[in-house]
Design a protein around this motif. Structure first.
Motif, mmCIF file in Angstrom:
data_model
loop_
_atom_site.group_PDB
_atom_site.id
_atom_site.type_symbol
_atom_site.label_atom_id
_atom_site.label_comp_id
_atom_site.label_asym_id
_atom_site.label_seq_id
_atom_site.Cartn_x
_atom_site.Cartn_y
_atom_site.Cartn_z
ATOM 1 N N ASN A 100 0.868 -1.185 0.000
ATOM 2 C CA ASN A 100 0.000 0.000 0.000
ATOM 3 C C ASN A 100 0.902 1.232 0.000
ATOM 4 O O ASN A 100 2.125 1.116 -0.009
ATOM 5 C CB ASN A 100 -0.945 -0.001 1.216
ATOM 6 C CG ASN A 100 -0.190 -0.161 2.527
ATOM 7 O OD1 ASN A 100 0.704 0.618 2.837
ATOM 8 N ND2 ASN A 100 -0.541 -1.193 3.296
ATOM 9 N N ARG A 101 0.291 2.405 0.018
ATOM 10 C CA ARG A 101 1.055 3.650 -0.069
ATOM 11 C C ARG A 101 1.457 4.198 1.302
ATOM 12 O O ARG A 101 2.122 5.229 1.386
ATOM 13 C CB ARG A 101 0.244 4.701 -0.842
ATOM 14 C CG ARG A 101 -0.018 4.295 -2.290
ATOM 15 C CD ARG A 101 -0.887 5.321 -3.023
ATOM 16 N NE ARG A 101 -0.243 6.617 -3.114
ATOM 17 C CZ ARG A 101 0.673 6.941 -4.008
ATOM 18 N NH1 ARG A 101 1.093 6.035 -4.882
ATOM 19 N NH2 ARG A 101 1.185 8.148 -4.043
ATOM 20 N N GLU A 102 1.056 3.514 2.376
ATOM 21 C CA GLU A 102 1.343 4.045 3.708
ATOM 22 C C GLU A 102 2.839 4.121 3.986
ATOM 23 O O GLU A 102 3.296 4.993 4.714
ATOM 24 C CB GLU A 102 0.651 3.202 4.780
ATOM 25 C CG GLU A 102 -0.843 3.402 4.831
ATOM 26 C CD GLU A 102 -1.453 2.881 6.116
ATOM 27 O OE1 GLU A 102 -0.701 2.632 7.075
ATOM 28 O OE2 GLU A 102 -2.691 2.744 6.155
ATOM 29 N N GLY A 103 3.612 3.183 3.398
ATOM 30 C CA GLY A 103 5.052 3.201 3.622
ATOM 31 C C GLY A 103 5.706 4.475 3.111
ATOM 32 O O GLY A 103 6.669 4.970 3.704
ATOM 33 N N PHE A 104 5.180 5.011 1.999
ATOM 34 C CA PHE A 104 5.726 6.251 1.454
ATOM 35 C C PHE A 104 5.467 7.416 2.416
ATOM 36 O O PHE A 104 6.349 8.240 2.679
ATOM 37 C CB PHE A 104 5.091 6.579 0.092
ATOM 38 C CG PHE A 104 5.078 5.426 -0.879
ATOM 39 C CD1 PHE A 104 6.128 4.515 -0.929
ATOM 40 C CD2 PHE A 104 4.013 5.238 -1.721
ATOM 41 C CE1 PHE A 104 6.111 3.452 -1.815
ATOM 42 C CE2 PHE A 104 3.981 4.177 -2.626
ATOM 43 C CZ PHE A 104 5.035 3.282 -2.664
ATOM 44 N N ALA A 105 4.235 7.469 2.930
ATOM 45 C CA ALA A 105 3.864 8.550 3.842
ATOM 46 C C ALA A 105 4.611 8.451 5.169
ATOM 47 O O ALA A 105 5.102 9.457 5.701
ATOM 48 C CB ALA A 105 2.353 8.536 4.073
ATOM 49 N N LEU A 106 4.713 7.246 5.710
ATOM 50 C CA LEU A 106 5.426 7.060 6.974
ATOM 51 C C LEU A 106 6.879 7.488 6.843
ATOM 52 O O LEU A 106 7.424 8.165 7.733
ATOM 53 C CB LEU A 106 5.350 5.595 7.403
ATOM 54 C CG LEU A 106 6.171 5.213 8.640
ATOM 55 C CD1 LEU A 106 5.704 5.980 9.865
ATOM 56 C CD2 LEU A 106 6.109 3.705 8.884
ATOM 57 N N GLY A 107 7.527 7.122 5.752
ATOM 58 C CA GLY A 107 8.922 7.514 5.559
ATOM 59 C C GLY A 107 9.105 9.017 5.518
ATOM 60 O O GLY A 107 10.078 9.550 6.061
ATOM 61 N N ALA A 108 8.164 9.716 4.889
ATOM 62 C CA ALA A 108 8.250 11.183 4.827
ATOM 63 C C ALA A 108 8.117 11.798 6.214
ATOM 64 O O ALA A 108 8.826 12.761 6.559
ATOM 65 C CB ALA A 108 7.163 11.727 3.893
ATOM 66 N N VAL A 109 7.232 11.255 7.036
ATOM 67 C CA VAL A 109 7.058 11.779 8.402
ATOM 68 C C VAL A 109 8.302 11.479 9.240
ATOM 69 O O VAL A 109 8.772 12.342 10.000
ATOM 70 C CB VAL A 109 5.791 11.184 9.053
ATOM 71 C CG1 VAL A 109 5.694 11.628 10.520
ATOM 72 C CG2 VAL A 109 4.543 11.618 8.290
ATOM 73 N N ILE A 110 8.858 10.290 9.098
ATOM 74 C CA ILE A 110 10.089 9.960 9.829
ATOM 75 C C ILE A 110 11.227 10.882 9.405
ATOM 76 O O ILE A 110 12.022 11.341 10.243
ATOM 77 C CB ILE A 110 10.451 8.481 9.595
ATOM 78 C CG1 ILE A 110 9.466 7.575 10.353
ATOM 79 C CG2 ILE A 110 11.885 8.182 10.037
ATOM 80 C CD1 ILE A 110 9.626 6.098 10.076
ATOM 81 N N ALA A 111 11.316 11.201 8.116
ATOM 82 C CA ALA A 111 12.339 12.141 7.640
ATOM 83 C C ALA A 111 12.125 13.520 8.254
ATOM 84 O O ALA A 111 13.095 14.201 8.634
ATOM 85 C CB ALA A 111 12.305 12.225 6.114
ATOM 86 N N ALA A 112 10.867 13.943 8.361
ATOM 87 C CA ALA A 112 10.564 15.239 8.962
ATOM 88 C C ALA A 112 10.966 15.274 10.433
ATOM 89 O O ALA A 112 11.472 16.288 10.935
ATOM 90 C CB ALA A 112 9.076 15.545 8.806
ATOM 91 N N GLU A 113 10.752 14.168 11.136
ATOM 92 C CA GLU A 113 11.176 14.084 12.538
ATOM 93 C C GLU A 113 12.698 14.158 12.639
ATOM 94 O O GLU A 113 13.244 14.839 13.524
ATOM 95 C CB GLU A 113 10.671 12.773 13.141
ATOM 96 C CG GLU A 113 9.163 12.690 13.258
ATOM 97 C CD GLU A 113 8.655 11.294 13.588
ATOM 98 O OE1 GLU A 113 7.461 11.161 13.924
ATOM 99 O OE2 GLU A 113 9.457 10.323 13.514
ATOM 100 N N TRP A 114 13.386 13.481 11.730
ATOM 101 C CA TRP A 114 14.846 13.398 11.780
ATOM 102 C C TRP A 114 15.516 14.745 11.499
ATOM 103 O O TRP A 114 16.557 15.067 12.082
ATOM 104 C CB TRP A 114 15.319 12.363 10.756
ATOM 105 C CG TRP A 114 16.799 12.138 10.723
ATOM 106 C CD1 TRP A 114 17.519 11.251 11.469
ATOM 107 C CD2 TRP A 114 17.751 12.823 9.901
ATOM 108 N NE1 TRP A 114 18.862 11.333 11.158
ATOM 109 C CE2 TRP A 114 19.020 12.298 10.200
ATOM 110 C CE3 TRP A 114 17.649 13.835 8.936
ATOM 111 C CZ2 TRP A 114 20.183 12.741 9.567
ATOM 112 C CZ3 TRP A 114 18.797 14.284 8.313
ATOM 113 C CH2 TRP A 114 20.051 13.734 8.629
ATOM 114 N N ILE A 115 14.938 15.554 10.622
ATOM 115 C CA ILE A 115 15.606 16.767 10.155
ATOM 116 C C ILE A 115 15.518 17.920 11.158
ATOM 117 O O ILE A 115 16.199 18.937 10.990
ATOM 118 C CB ILE A 115 15.033 17.203 8.784
ATOM 119 C CG1 ILE A 115 16.093 17.982 7.981
ATOM 120 C CG2 ILE A 115 13.743 18.029 8.951
ATOM 121 C CD1 ILE A 115 15.703 18.236 6.537
#
Length: 233
Positions: free
Chosen positions: A202-217
């Motif tokens: 599904n597409r949730e993995g794409f969205a989750l990765g973007a949020v994790i990147a936002a947390e990391w930055i």
């Protein structure tokens, strides 16, 4: 974390849901008609907008000291200019053709396999990507990233779409049903075949990765990639 969403389509709505579940707040949802953008309220911007608006969205954030996570494709002819503005403004930026955590591990696996196969000239490599019928562009940005990863570690000079050409990697693009994204790399010879494959359910993995990147930055300055986020460097 206070997030500004640039682009509020299917991906934007999914990012909103996942970010909220992880305790974050969406402070702005910016689509094409928005002109009053509350940059001062944002800790980070996540951009999944359109090719025509991405550069303006991203650089406006930099000029307002807002770090950006972007997965928008089709604007990369202006990427170098955006990077210069990011550095000039001492902001922060991550662009990825695919934010899925699994796909970014797959990128590294692909590059490693390409290094091992470099001297084995009896093998020819091909890529296949399958996506849903609503995806009109081809090949996918992920397939292009995979092809470039092979070129960087092999004797191939580039890639071609849906045909064969000397010293080029063939990318075969298919559009079927509601497939979220399947990418297969095949090394074939007269005696055997080696394959690696990534299948998105599904597409949730794409969205989750973007949020994790936002947390990391958060708190960082500079230009990064998902390799940095996942400590794959």
């Amino acid at each position: 974390m206070k997030i500004g969403l640039f682009g509020y389509g299917k991906m934007g709505k999914m990012i909103e849901r996942i970010a909220t579940e992880r305790g974050h707040t969406i402070v702005a949802k910016i689509d094409l008609e928005n002109t009053n953008i509350p940059f001062e309220a944002m800790d980070v911007a996540i951009d999944f907008s359109t090719p025509d608006s991405a550069f303006g969205n991203i650089t406006s954030c930099f000029k307002n000291k807002v770090p950006v996570i972007s997965g928008t494709t089709g604007w990369l002819d202006q990427y170098d200019e955006a990077i210069k503005i990011c550095k000039d403004q001492q902001s922060a930026f991550i662009y990825a053709s695919n934010f899925s955590l699994g796909v970014n591990v797959f990128f590294e696996l692909n590059a490693y396999l390409a290094k091992m196969m470099k001297g084995l000239n009896q093998y020819n490599v091909e890529l296949e990507e399958i996506h849903h019928t609503q995806k009109l562009d081809a090949p996918s940005g992920t397939a292009i990233s995979l092809a470039e990863g092979i070129v960087d570690h092999s004797n191939y000079s580039g890639w071609v779409l849906d045909k064969k050409a000397e010293n080029s990697i063939t990318i075969n693009s298919k559009r079927e049903g509601s497939v979220p994204g399947t990418h297969t790399i095949s090394y074939g010879s007269q005696v055997d075949e080696i394959q690696i494959k990534h299948t998105a359910h599904n597409r949730e993995g794409f969205a989750l990765g973007a949020v994790i990147a936002a947390e990391w930055i958060q708190g960082k300055t500079g230009v990064f990639s998902m390799k940095d986020v996942l400590n794959l460097t």
